[in-house]
Design a protein around this motif. Structure first.
Motif, PDB file in Angstrom:
ATOM      1  N   THR A  24      11.898   4.265   8.741  1.00  0.00           N
ATOM      2  CA  THR A  24      13.290   4.238   8.268  1.00  0.00           C
ATOM      3  C   THR A  24      13.921   2.861   8.368  1.00  0.00           C
ATOM      4  O   THR A  24      15.069   2.694   7.980  1.00  0.00           O
ATOM      5  N   TYR A  34      18.093   5.106   2.848  1.00  0.00           N
ATOM      6  CA  TYR A  34      17.317   5.077   1.613  1.00  0.00           C
ATOM      7  C   TYR A  34      15.838   4.790   1.867  1.00  0.00           C
ATOM      8  O   TYR A  34      14.974   5.271   1.133  1.00  0.00           O
ATOM      9  N   ILE A  35      15.533   4.022   2.919  1.00  0.00           N
ATOM     10  CA  ILE A  35      14.132   3.738   3.250  1.00  0.00           C
ATOM     11  C   ILE A  35      13.456   5.008   3.767  1.00  0.00           C
ATOM     12  O   ILE A  35      12.345   5.353   3.357  1.00  0.00           O
ATOM     13  N   ALA A  37      14.424   8.133   3.199  1.00  0.00           N
ATOM     14  CA  ALA A  37      14.363   9.111   2.108  1.00  0.00           C
ATOM     15  C   ALA A  37      13.214   8.784   1.161  1.00  0.00           C
ATOM     16  O   ALA A  37      12.489   9.687   0.717  1.00  0.00           O
ATOM     17  N   ALA A  38      13.015   7.509   0.871  1.00  0.00           N
ATOM     18  CA  ALA A  38      11.904   7.099   0.010  1.00  0.00           C
ATOM     19  C   ALA A  38      10.564   7.407   0.664  1.00  0.00           C
ATOM     20  O   ALA A  38       9.614   7.837  -0.012  1.00  0.00           O
ATOM     21  N   PHE A  39      10.470   7.219   1.987  1.00  0.00           N
ATOM     22  CA  PHE A  39       9.250   7.561   2.714  1.00  0.00           C
ATOM     23  C   PHE A  39       8.947   9.058   2.563  1.00  0.00           C
ATOM     24  O   PHE A  39       7.819   9.451   2.267  1.00  0.00           O
ATOM     25  N   CYS A  40       9.964   9.890   2.749  1.00  0.00           N
ATOM     26  CA  CYS A  40       9.784  11.343   2.616  1.00  0.00           C
ATOM     27  C   CYS A  40       9.345  11.716   1.205  1.00  0.00           C
ATOM     28  O   CYS A  40       8.457  12.562   1.024  1.00  0.00           O
ATOM     29  N   GLU A  41       9.952  11.090   0.214  1.00  0.00           N
ATOM     30  CA  GLU A  41       9.590  11.355  -1.184  1.00  0.00           C
ATOM     31  C   GLU A  41       8.141  10.995  -1.458  1.00  0.00           C
ATOM     32  O   GLU A  41       7.417  11.755  -2.104  1.00  0.00           O
ATOM     33  N   ARG A  42       7.713   9.822  -0.995  1.00  0.00           N
ATOM     34  CA  ARG A  42       6.320   9.394  -1.208  1.00  0.00           C
ATOM     35  C   ARG A  42       5.353  10.349  -0.520  1.00  0.00           C
ATOM     36  O   ARG A  42       4.313  10.691  -1.065  1.00  0.00           O
ATOM     37  N   THR A  47      13.659  15.729  -2.944  1.00  0.00           N
ATOM     38  CA  THR A  47      14.882  14.952  -2.729  1.00  0.00           C
ATOM     39  C   THR A  47      15.293  15.115  -1.278  1.00  0.00           C
ATOM     40  O   THR A  47      15.339  16.236  -0.773  1.00  0.00           O
TER      41      THR A  47
END
Length: 122
Positions: A24, A34-35, A37-42, A47
């Motif tokens: 994060t 945002y970091i 959330a992007a990790f979770c998405e990848r 969402t």
């Protein structure tokens, strides 16, 4: 550690996961939503929105079945009764009539009469 909630297309929480601080943080070690959330998405798709136990983020800790309300930037528990109203400042539900404050007595909401009824024997 940070906590992130996965949202469906209706902004209902599907699950909440814990993400390590390294996933994060920016290059300076500062946590950024945002970091994470992007990790979770990848990792998992979907969402994601960050949540916190202490209410510092989005007023309430997200739970499965809660809804993310973007207009007040809060996670909101399912509405307990049709007549109850959402208090935007706290993202909590409130009965249309205040519960009586009587020492030693307990009350339950009666949606049919829109009133509090004493619960004997508690």
């Amino acid at each position: 550690m940070a906590h992130f909630a996965e949202l469906n297309e209706s902004n209902v929480v599907l699950r909440v996961i814990v993400v390590g601080n390294a996933e994060t943080a920016d290059a300076s070690g500062v946590e950024k939503e945002y970091i994470g959330a992007a990790f979770c998405e990848r990792l998992l798709g979907g969402t994601w929105k960050q949540t916190s136990y202490n209410g510092n983020l989005r007023k309430n800790y997200a739970g499965i079945g809660y809804t993310y309300n973007s207009s007040i930037d809060a996670f909101v528990a399912p509405k307990p009764f049709p007549s109850w109203l959402l208090v935007s400042e706290t993202a909590q539900w409130k009965a249309p009539v205040d519960m009586p404050v009587t020492e030693g007595k307990f009350y339950a909401w009666d949606e049919d009469t829109l009133s509090w009824k004493e619960v004997p024997g508690l």
